[in-house]
Scaffold this motif. Structure first.
Motif, PDB file in Angstrom:
ATOM      1  N   LEU A  39      -2.903   3.432  10.186  1.00 30.78           N
ATOM      2  CA  LEU A  39      -4.187   2.935   9.466  1.00 30.78           C
ATOM      3  C   LEU A  39      -3.394   2.618   7.711  1.00 30.78           C
ATOM      4  O   LEU A  39      -2.371   3.189   7.336  1.00 30.78           O
ATOM      5  CB  LEU A  39      -4.826   4.153   9.066  1.00 30.78           C
ATOM      6  CG  LEU A  39      -5.588   4.695  10.356  1.00 30.78           C
ATOM      7  CD1 LEU A  39      -6.621   5.873  10.152  1.00 30.78           C
ATOM      8  CD2 LEU A  39      -6.353   3.424  11.114  1.00 30.78           C
ATOM      9  N   LEU A  40      -3.910   1.592   7.179  1.00 33.15           N
ATOM     10  CA  LEU A  40      -3.580   1.086   5.968  1.00 33.15           C
ATOM     11  C   LEU A  40      -5.051   1.438   5.357  1.00 33.15           C
ATOM     12  O   LEU A  40      -6.191   0.991   5.560  1.00 33.15           O
ATOM     13  CB  LEU A  40      -3.530  -0.429   5.842  1.00 33.15           C
ATOM     14  CG  LEU A  40      -2.067  -0.858   6.570  1.00 33.15           C
ATOM     15  CD1 LEU A  40      -1.996  -2.228   6.123  1.00 33.15           C
ATOM     16  CD2 LEU A  40      -1.002  -0.024   6.121  1.00 33.15           C
ATOM     17  N   VAL A  49     -10.654   3.464   1.119  1.00 35.28           N
ATOM     18  CA  VAL A  49     -11.188   3.138   2.223  1.00 35.28           C
ATOM     19  C   VAL A  49     -10.259   2.729   3.447  1.00 35.28           C
ATOM     20  O   VAL A  49      -9.129   2.381   2.891  1.00 35.28           O
ATOM     21  CB  VAL A  49     -12.078   1.888   2.348  1.00 35.28           C
ATOM     22  CG1 VAL A  49     -13.255   2.522   1.383  1.00 35.28           C
ATOM     23  CG2 VAL A  49     -11.290   0.960   1.376  1.00 35.28           C
ATOM     24  N   VAL A  50     -10.361   2.878   4.510  1.00 35.07           N
ATOM     25  CA  VAL A  50      -9.560   2.427   5.534  1.00 35.07           C
ATOM     26  C   VAL A  50      -9.813   0.744   5.930  1.00 35.07           C
ATOM     27  O   VAL A  50     -10.944   0.207   6.226  1.00 35.07           O
ATOM     28  CB  VAL A  50      -9.747   2.966   7.149  1.00 35.07           C
ATOM     29  CG1 VAL A  50      -8.852   2.331   7.971  1.00 35.07           C
ATOM     30  CG2 VAL A  50      -9.524   4.374   6.961  1.00 35.07           C
ATOM     31  N   SER A  51      -8.823  -0.041   5.162  1.00 37.23           N
ATOM     32  CA  SER A  51      -8.886  -1.315   5.124  1.00 37.23           C
ATOM     33  C   SER A  51      -8.400  -2.363   6.309  1.00 37.23           C
ATOM     34  O   SER A  51      -8.546  -3.322   6.605  1.00 37.23           O
ATOM     35  CB  SER A  51      -8.515  -2.019   3.870  1.00 37.23           C
ATOM     36  OG  SER A  51      -7.102  -1.417   3.446  1.00 37.23           O
ATOM     37  N   ALA A  52      -7.403  -1.517   6.996  1.00 41.44           N
ATOM     38  CA  ALA A  52      -6.680  -2.311   8.150  1.00 41.44           C
ATOM     39  C   ALA A  52      -6.264  -1.169   9.086  1.00 41.44           C
ATOM     40  O   ALA A  52      -5.740   0.090   8.712  1.00 41.44           O
ATOM     41  CB  ALA A  52      -5.776  -3.082   7.734  1.00 41.44           C
ATOM     42  N   VAL A  53      -5.868  -1.617  10.478  1.00 41.13           N
ATOM     43  CA  VAL A  53      -5.193  -1.015  11.368  1.00 41.13           C
ATOM     44  C   VAL A  53      -4.094  -1.831  11.721  1.00 41.13           C
ATOM     45  O   VAL A  53      -4.241  -3.116  11.711  1.00 41.13           O
ATOM     46  CB  VAL A  53      -5.938  -0.798  12.645  1.00 41.13           C
ATOM     47  CG1 VAL A  53      -4.936  -0.113  13.550  1.00 41.13           C
ATOM     48  CG2 VAL A  53      -6.999   0.234  12.460  1.00 41.13           C
ATOM     49  N   VAL A  54      -2.775  -1.383  11.773  1.00 43.54           N
ATOM     50  CA  VAL A  54      -1.572  -2.184  12.059  1.00 43.54           C
ATOM     51  C   VAL A  54      -1.079  -1.700  13.320  1.00 43.54           C
ATOM     52  O   VAL A  54      -0.595  -0.383  13.598  1.00 43.54           O
ATOM     53  CB  VAL A  54      -0.387  -1.894  11.029  1.00 43.54           C
ATOM     54  CG1 VAL A  54       0.694  -2.685  11.559  1.00 43.54           C
ATOM     55  CG2 VAL A  54      -0.945  -2.405   9.651  1.00 43.54           C
ATOM     56  N   LEU A  55      -0.785  -2.452  14.335  1.00 41.12           N
ATOM     57  CA  LEU A  55      -0.393  -2.064  15.542  1.00 41.12           C
ATOM     58  C   LEU A  55       1.404  -2.839  15.562  1.00 41.12           C
ATOM     59  O   LEU A  55       1.342  -3.803  15.312  1.00 41.12           O
ATOM     60  CB  LEU A  55      -1.136  -2.875  16.929  1.00 41.12           C
ATOM     61  CG  LEU A  55      -2.753  -2.603  16.956  1.00 41.12           C
ATOM     62  CD1 LEU A  55      -3.171  -3.362  17.986  1.00 41.12           C
ATOM     63  CD2 LEU A  55      -2.832  -0.996  16.978  1.00 41.12           C
ATOM     64  N   LYS A  56       2.132  -1.749  16.173  1.00 45.59           N
ATOM     65  CA  LYS A  56       3.479  -2.188  16.117  1.00 45.59           C
ATOM     66  C   LYS A  56       3.847  -2.283  17.736  1.00 45.59           C
ATOM     67  O   LYS A  56       3.787  -1.225  18.168  1.00 45.59           O
ATOM     68  CB  LYS A  56       4.355  -1.248  15.415  1.00 45.59           C
ATOM     69  CG  LYS A  56       5.792  -1.785  15.397  1.00 45.59           C
ATOM     70  CD  LYS A  56       6.797  -0.636  14.759  1.00 45.59           C
ATOM     71  CE  LYS A  56       8.209  -1.187  14.779  1.00 45.59           C
ATOM     72  NZ  LYS A  56       9.091  -0.054  14.124  1.00 45.59           N
ATOM     73  N   ILE A  97      -0.746  -6.042   4.665  1.00 46.23           N
ATOM     74  CA  ILE A  97      -2.070  -6.997   4.776  1.00 46.23           C
ATOM     75  C   ILE A  97      -1.405  -8.378   3.943  1.00 46.23           C
ATOM     76  O   ILE A  97      -1.125  -8.126   2.848  1.00 46.23           O
ATOM     77  CB  ILE A  97      -3.009  -6.475   3.774  1.00 46.23           C
ATOM     78  CG1 ILE A  97      -3.814  -5.639   4.771  1.00 46.23           C
ATOM     79  CG2 ILE A  97      -4.260  -7.515   3.712  1.00 46.23           C
ATOM     80  CD1 ILE A  97      -4.948  -4.494   4.341  1.00 46.23           C
ATOM     81  N   THR A  98      -1.325  -9.483   4.587  1.00 45.24           N
ATOM     82  CA  THR A  98      -0.794 -10.446   4.050  1.00 45.24           C
ATOM     83  C   THR A  98      -2.073 -11.875   3.913  1.00 45.24           C
ATOM     84  O   THR A  98      -1.699 -12.854   3.292  1.00 45.24           O
ATOM     85  CB  THR A  98       0.366 -11.023   4.784  1.00 45.24           C
ATOM     86  OG1 THR A  98       0.040 -11.448   5.922  1.00 45.24           O
ATOM     87  CG2 THR A  98       1.632 -10.058   4.445  1.00 45.24           C
ATOM     88  N   ASN A  99      -2.986 -11.559   4.736  1.00 43.54           N
ATOM     89  CA  ASN A  99      -3.967 -12.595   4.840  1.00 43.54           C
ATOM     90  C   ASN A  99      -3.213 -13.979   5.516  1.00 43.54           C
ATOM     91  O   ASN A  99      -4.016 -14.827   5.570  1.00 43.54           O
ATOM     92  CB  ASN A  99      -4.574 -13.154   3.346  1.00 43.54           C
ATOM     93  CG  ASN A  99      -5.314 -11.782   3.116  1.00 43.54           C
ATOM     94  OD1 ASN A  99      -5.989 -11.033   3.985  1.00 43.54           O
ATOM     95  ND2 ASN A  99      -4.995 -11.596   1.804  1.00 43.54           N
ATOM     96  N   ILE A 166      -0.865   4.835   5.954  1.00 41.49           N
ATOM     97  CA  ILE A 166      -0.087   4.233   4.596  1.00 41.49           C
ATOM     98  C   ILE A 166      -1.175   3.880   3.459  1.00 41.49           C
ATOM     99  O   ILE A 166      -2.170   3.229   3.651  1.00 41.49           O
ATOM    100  CB  ILE A 166       0.635   3.132   4.960  1.00 41.49           C
ATOM    101  CG1 ILE A 166       1.629   3.649   5.788  1.00 41.49           C
ATOM    102  CG2 ILE A 166       1.319   2.490   3.735  1.00 41.49           C
ATOM    103  CD1 ILE A 166       2.674   2.217   6.415  1.00 41.49           C
ATOM    104  N   THR A 167      -1.091   4.465   2.393  1.00 38.05           N
ATOM    105  CA  THR A 167      -1.853   4.167   1.253  1.00 38.05           C
ATOM    106  C   THR A 167      -0.959   3.780  -0.078  1.00 38.05           C
ATOM    107  O   THR A 167      -0.339   4.459  -0.591  1.00 38.05           O
ATOM    108  CB  THR A 167      -2.446   5.486   0.539  1.00 38.05           C
ATOM    109  OG1 THR A 167      -3.206   6.045   1.859  1.00 38.05           O
ATOM    110  CG2 THR A 167      -3.729   4.909  -0.452  1.00 38.05           C
TER     111      THR A 167
END
Length: 401
Positions: A39-40, A49-56, A97-99, A166-167
């Motif tokens: 979680l990001l 807030v949880v703004s993203a999930v990253v899958l590796k 997060i890079t958009n 990760i925050t």
């Protein structure tokens, strides 16, 4: 002979098909293991807030095969499953997060931070503090996605649970415990800038409000964009500085947490110890506080004129011993002490927690005594929810004083 020639032609055609158009079975990457999920989160003016999930994944993913419907993200709180709104999906090589999509093993699933269950905190009215929610997030792949090797990871009903968080900025703070000469212990968090040999740096002290008390759980860094804004990359690039954020314990015997003893003196002692421990410019130590933290800010400026170069009280009051319904008339002795101290006070006119009359009357009294080092920003009705962000953004210029 004609039959034989036709058979050879047909076999040659089939061979070419297998080269240029592999079968669907050979294109299925069944051997790709389930990804790791992280979680990001980010701290916004009203909290984390949880703004993203990253899958590796174990292999690079083709970003062109992804869409907002590729994954389902669910959060679970109090046994209730709620879908988070997916606003963007792309690959990159860093897990940030890079958009934009960059080749890599990471798939970033951005989430709508306005979702009602996006927050990581819940305010408990009984104790009057913010509680950190257990973060149970589950991700399901709803559509097939391609790897850069042109194989396919098929959709699956199996869920992946996020196991890490990760925050940014918050993770750069280090937790410590301070104990004064009387044995009073105070948890606090320290941010250290990139230090160059031979240089000294400002120190910013941030005092949280009533709802951020705790046992060192760091909720004082998460509940608003207070302490973390001073440690942001943008701020540090302009004004590198140390930041300390003490966290008051939950003690119902003390109504005014940072203005009361032993907390008030413990903060001053902590600041002095920090100034000795790090390469800090003792002429540039600043104190910032919001609500209860602003009360402590006013009082520390009074008691320790030699310690602080300037102060930023946000929605506070000074004569707290006489407070009724969070309003206290100005005490002339406070005005006399503070009239020559650089102060930038902030308050919203529709603040229902701490009366804005406190700041209005204190500022007016100091100016009436020819105090020309006080600034006052008052937010008009209707924008109180935004005032924390606006306040900190404006007050950051105090480091240039």
């Amino acid at each position: 002979m004609q039959r034989r020639r036709s058979a050879l032609v047909l076999l040659s055609f089939v061979f070419l098909l297998t080269i240029f158009f592999p079968s669907s079975s050979s294109a299925t990457a069944a051997d790709v293991p389930a990804p790791q999920a992280t979680l990001l989160t980010q701290v916004q003016p009203l909290g984390e807030v949880v703004s993203a999930v990253v899958l590796k994944y174990s292999t690079n993913i083709d970003g062109a095969s992804l869409s907002t419907s590729s994954f389902q993200v669910q959060s679970v709180l109090n046994d209730v499953y709620i879908d988070r709104t997916v606003t963007g999906v792309y690959t990159n090589d860093t897990g940030a997060i890079t958009n934009r999509s960059t080749h890599g093993k990471y798939v970033v699933i951005e989430l709508d931070t306005q979702d009602k269950n996006a927050s990581t905190l819940t305010y408990d009215a009984t104790s009057g503090v913010n509680l950190i929610n257990p973060l149970n997030y589950y991700i399901t792949q709803k559509k097939g996605i391609a790897t850069q090797k042109k194989t396919v990871v098929p959709a699956s009903a199996q869920t992946v649970k996020a196991t890490d968080k990760i925050t940014p900025i918050v993770d750069d703070f280090k937790k410590s415990t301070f104990e004064n000469k009387d044995g009073f212990k105070l948890n606090y968090f320290t941010f250290e800038p990139k230090v160059e040999s031979g240089k000294t740096y400002p120190l910013v002290v941030f005092l949280h409000g009533n709802g951020e008390r705790g046992d060192g759980n760091g909720v004082n860094l998460l509940a608003n964009a207070g302490a973390v804004t001073w440690a942001s990359p943008e701020q540090q690039a302009k004004h590198p500085s140390f930041v300390i954020a003490p966290q008051s314990p939950i003690d119902l015997d003390h109504k005014f947490i940072w203005a009361d003893e032993p907390r008030n003196s413990a903060v001053a002692d902590l600041v002095r110890e920090t100034a000795l421990k790090y390469p800090i410019d003792t002429n540039r130590i600043y104190i910032v506080g919001i609500s209860q933290g602003a009360m402590g800010t006013w009082r520390l400026l009074e008691k320790d004129l030699d310690l602080f170069a300037a102060g930023v009280p946000i929605a506070g009051l000074t004569n707290y011993e006489k407070a009724v319904n969070m309003y206290a008339p100005v005490d002339p002795k406070h005005v006399e002490v503070l009239k020559n101290v650089p102060i930038w006070a902030f308050h919203a006119v529709d603040d229902t927690s701490v009366s804005p009359k406190n700041s209005q009357e204190m500022v007016a009294a100091i100016k009436a005594q020819n105090g020309n080092l006080i600034h006052f920003t008052e937010y008009e009705a209707g924008i109180i929810l935004l005032s924390c962000l606006l306040t900190v953004a404006r007050s950051r210029s105090v480091l240039a004083m």
